[in-house]
Design an enzyme around this catalytic site. Structure first.
Site, PDB file in Angstrom:
ATOM      1  N   SER A   1      11.873 -20.264  -6.738  1.00  0.00           N
ATOM      2  CA  SER A   1      12.684 -21.709  -6.504  1.00  0.00           C
ATOM      3  C   SER A   1      14.109 -20.447  -6.983  1.00  0.00           C
ATOM      4  O   SER A   1      14.216 -19.672  -7.104  1.00  0.00           O
ATOM      5  CB  SER A   1      12.264 -21.990  -7.791  1.00  0.00           C
TER       6      SER A   1
ATOM      7  N   TYR B   1       7.205 -24.016 -15.570  1.00  0.00           N
ATOM      8  CA  TYR B   1       8.146 -23.426 -14.414  1.00  0.00           C
ATOM      9  C   TYR B   1       9.131 -21.973 -14.273  1.00  0.00           C
ATOM     10  O   TYR B   1       8.653 -21.549 -12.969  1.00  0.00           O
ATOM     11  CB  TYR B   1       8.615 -24.729 -13.632  1.00  0.00           C
TER      12      TYR B   1
END
Length: 237
Positions: free
Chosen positions: A142, A156
């Site tokens: 990401s 995350y």
């Protein structure tokens, strides 16, 4: 059909980036083995790929279950004798992402899938790739794996940074065995994971984002590079 004869195993293949990657690799000629937690969704999407002339199989899997990962890898090895490409795309986040409401359970769920699942699947295919002296691992991280984001939360951020570092260790240690790894770090992508945000983005906001097919094209491009080319990292937004 640049990938004709290649066996590609894609996790998180029921939707989003994983599905787009499976579609793109199948269009390039690869046999795609699609894994995800929802068997009926996988079967439907695999059938659609076959209807378009591609080769697709469904192998349901929770990547956070190390024993289940090993079983599916054994099934693929028995059926095809090899795995040429692994795409680790299974990932999630949850609404309990800020320190004020982060729970042990929500932290563990994110790390189990995003980081541990990537490790489990990679570990499962490495013996095959070492034996064939060839292999490509594509990990979906990401933007938050490179640039820490206040929006996505501690779990995350941490898990996706871990995926970036893990990918480079594959290149450091396994390049002598002909194995290459690439980590793709996209900014916002209009996938179903956005529905788990505390405030999901509007349709207009999603239209301005990267689309799953953009990432599918990136996955295919990496997979089509010759064996002497290692694309270590792609940051795309």
């Amino acid at each position: 059909m640049t990938l004709k004869g290649k066996i590609a195993w894609i996790t998180g293949a029921g939707s989003g980036i994983g599905l787009a990657g499976a579609q793109a690799l199948a269009a390039a000629g690869a046999v795609v083995v699609m894994s995800g937690r929802r068997a009926e969704v996988l079967e439907r999407e695999a059938a659609l790929i076959r209807n378009r002339g591609g080769e697709a199989e469904a192998e349901p899997l929770d990547v956070g279950d190390a024993a289940a990962v090993a079983r599916v890898a054994e099934i693929i090895a028995a059926r095809h004798g090899k795995v040429d490409i692994l795409v680790n795309s299974a990932g999630l986040n949850n609404p309990q992402r800020f320190w004020r409401d982060q729970t042990v359970e929500s932290w563990d769920e994110v790390v189990r899938i995003n980081l541990n699942g990537t490790f489990y699947c990679t570990r499962a295919v490495l013996p095959l790739m070492r034996a064939q002296k060839d292999g490509l691992i594509i990990n979906i991280s990401s933007w938050a794996g490179v640039y820490t984001s206040a929006m996505v939360g501690a779990a995350y951020n941490s898990s996706k940074h871990g995926v970036v570092s893990m990918t480079e260790t594959i290149n450091m240690r396994e390049c002598v065995n002909g194995i290459r790894a690439c980590v793709i770090c996209p900014g916002e992508v209009a996938t179903p994971i956005l529905d788990r945000r505390p405030v999901p983005p509007s349709p207009e906001e999603r239209a301005r984002m990267l689309q799953p097919e953009d990432l599918g094209n990136a996955i295919r491009w990496v997979a089509e590079q010759p064996r002497h080319v290692c694309v270590n990292q792609i940051i795309i937004s």
